[in-house]
Design an enzyme around this catalytic site. Structure first.
Site: not given
Ligand code: GTP
Ligand code: SPV
Ligand code: MN
Length: 601
Positions: A73, A214, A223, A243, A265, A267, A290, A382
């Protein structure tokens, strides 16, 4: 052009207007059928946009490699064109709407030359749900069409639900007109970052996106519609567009609670949403990973709907250990973008588990070997996968009314100060917690570690109006229903680090221990101690059976660092100053009360 499969006058007029402006070679109304999906995938294979993966290893799966300039993004190119800059607020880019409209029309002139204009009717939310919103995306990207088919309810059913009603128009172009006789690029886009535009007109509820193919830049239901435009609608109509992931946690006794969690994002939302609990007898079911649309139900409780139909998840770091259910979800019918390709025709990425392949083709299409010094997958690579394929999808995930919310969680990456979990004293204190969310990064290049970006409610890049007004809207929810029926609010931090820089908390499935305490607090049984920052679990309140974390680490995870919190309060105060007079007085009051509690701690 074949006759439009609709009698909706506004829709036909709008498609004609955009077609006359962008001058595509043809117009295709998407019906959302399997046949259409497969034909478009075949077309992209023939153009080199898609690589078909090994049918035995990844049936029905494709790999796409984006242009190297088009990988995430683009927040600095994202605009909220409200009537005034004041309405968009200090956290959004703004241009006067008439000026932006003229600029966009000039850019879109002839921009689809040589391409097909696809019309994608889609529903955010289950079709026929009272909370669903219909959008129509016009795009010149077949990649967008097939991704939208996974991520939304798209095609004839959505068009039928629209009937002669109103829709949210979403115009998208990759910004790469194709001259006759020229060969198309595998990933056409506008490579100049300054010429990409992701634009929202909140007053007329329109979206225009130019130059990128993308993710959130191009899949406009996500979003752009379900957060930025929906947040504006939600404020006007008295609901919340957030979110947030939505999960269900069930105890061994069968008590089921739905929880919504907002983390910025990357996290951990996708991970938590489909987690395998480390605690025996507890189960997690996923409603969404999400976005949550939340309304006050007839009984006064809050109800959450996942407006999406698929997952657009971060690939690197996803493994059978970290997220088994995601790995199961993406076994078939999945589109992978910017991951590596193995010689067997399978996908690979960093921290996928198991040994790295001896060689691979990296996300840029180059030969890759382990230890070559480059990453095989882009860090923001992704997967796009149907939510229905998740083995732990909740039976209620398509409930038209949504699921009742027992708790809200906020969090982010905070290596210091913020404890593993704390509970808000009240709704207002909970909104204060959400407003103070943020994530810390290390900016080694500048020699400065631990730079904190405040990301209220994880909505900083996604709020379609003034952030101060957004916080006031959250405060106002308490006056719209019976306070006793509001979800309890918690702040969690899985990312606390030791002074040596190692994670203090194992995270992932062990986060169920924290969720268990949260459910006990909701039920009124969990034990807690009142501290200046909120209610924390008593030392014996968290179920740590079978967990290998030292007593000292647990003490640190639940300690209140009064000096650190005083600095935190100052930092929140400075952030609040940036929101000016729009910041609700109730939040200033919460900050003052926190300061007083800390002063006497
Ligand atoms: P978006 O799709 O961008 O909104 O992201 P998201 O919030 O869905 O994040 P996602 O679950 O894909 O996690 C992103 C990163 O955080 C990954 O590299 C995970 O390995 C790491 N992660 C997730 N949960 C934990 C946790 O409980 N502990 C730690 N240390 N890392 C974590
Ligand atoms: C984020 O960045 O929080 C996502 C990926 O979930 S995107 O759909 O590219 O915004
Ligand atoms: Mn997101």
């Amino acid at each position: 052009m074949t006759a439009p499969p609709t009698t909706n006058k506004k829709l036909i007029a709008w498609v004609n207007d955009i077609a006359a402006l962008a001058t595509p070679a043809s117009v295709h109304w998407c019906d959302g059928s399997d046949k259409e999906y497969h034909a478009l995938c075949d077309l992209m294979v023939s153009h080199g946009t898609f690589t078909r993966l090994n049918e035995k290893l990844r049936p029905g799966c494709y790999l796409a490699r984006s242009h190297a300039s088009d990988v995430a993004r683009v927040e600095d190119r994202t605009y909220i064109c409200a009537k005034s800059k004041e309405e968009a607020g200090p956290t959004n880019n703004w241009t006067e709407p008439t000026e932006m409209r003229a600029k966009l029309r000039a850019m879109f002139k002839g921009c689809m030359k040589g391409r097909t204009l696809y019309v994608i009717p889609f529903s955010m939310g289950p079709i026929g749900s009272p909370v669903a919103k219909i959008g129509v995306e016009i795009t010149d990207s077949p990649y967008v069409v097939v991704n939208m088919r996974i991520m939304t309810r798209m095609g004839a059913a959505a068009l039928n639900a629209l009937g002669d009603g109103d829709f949210i128009p979403c115009v998208h172009s990759v910004g790469a007109p194709l001259e006759p006789g020229r060969q198309d690029a595998p990933w056409p886009c506008e490579p100049d970052p300054a010429k990409k535009y992701i634009v929202h007109f909140p007053d007329t509820r329109e979206i225009w996106s130019y130059g990128s193919g993308y993710g959130g830049n191009a899949l406009l239901g996500k979003k752009c519609l379900a957060l930025r435009i929906a947040s504006v609608a939600a404020r006007a109509e008295g609901w919340l567009a957030e979110h947030m992931l939505i999960l269900a946690l069930t105890s061994p006794k069968g008590e089921k609670h739905y929880i919504c969690a907002a983390f910025p994002s990357a996290c951990g939302k996708t991970n938590l949403a489909m987690m395998q609990p480390a605690l025996p007898g507890w189960t997690v079911r996923c409603v969404g990973d999400d976005i949550a649309w939340i309304r006050i139900g007839a009984d006064g409780r809050l109800y959450a709907v996942n407006p999406e139909h698929g997952f657009f998840g971060v690939a690197p770091g996803t493994s059978a250990q970290s997220n088994f259910n995601a790995m199961e979800t993406i076994r078939r019918n999945t589109i992978f973008t910017n991951v590596a390709l193995t010689p067997e025709g399978d996908v690979w990425w960093e921290d996928m588990g198991g040994p790295a392949p001896a060689k691979a083709i990296d996300w840029e299409g180059n030969e890759w070997t382990p230890g070559c010094g480059r990453k095989a997958a882009h860090p923001n690579a992704r997967f796009t996968a149907p939510a229905a394929q998740c083995p732990v999808i909740d039976p209620e995930w398509e409930s038209p009314e949504g699921v009742p919310v027992s708790a809200f969680l906020f969090g982010g990456r905070r290596p210091g100060t913020i404890p593993l979990v704390s509970e808000a004293f009240s709704w207002e204190h909970g909104v204060f917690m959400g407003s103070a969310a943020g994530s810390e990064t290390t900016t080694a290049a500048l020699g400065k570690a631990g730079v904190l970006r405040r990301d209220p409610f994880a909505m900083l890049p996604f709020c379609g109006y003034h952030m101060g007004d957004y916080l006031a809207h959250w405060i106002s929810i308490a006056s719209r229903t019976d306070r006793a029926k509001l979800p309890k609010v918690f702040f969690v931090n899985w990312f606390r680090k030791s002074t040596e820089g190692k994670w203090l908390w194992p995270g992932y499935g062990d986060n169920s221990r924290v969720l268990k305490w949260i459910c006990e607090r909701v039920a009124g049984t969990g034990k807690a101690v009142k501290t200046p920052i909120g209610n924390l679990p008593t030392p014996d309140a968290l179920d740590l059976s079978g967990l290998d974390v030292s007593e000292e680490d647990m003490r640190q995870l639940l300690a209140i660092d009064v000096e650190g919190w005083k600095r935190e309060a100052d930092n929140i105060g400075s952030y609040y100053d940036t929101l000016g007079s729009h910041l609700p007085a109730a939040l200033r009051a919460e900050l003052e009360q926190l300061r007083q509690r800390l002063a006497t701690a």
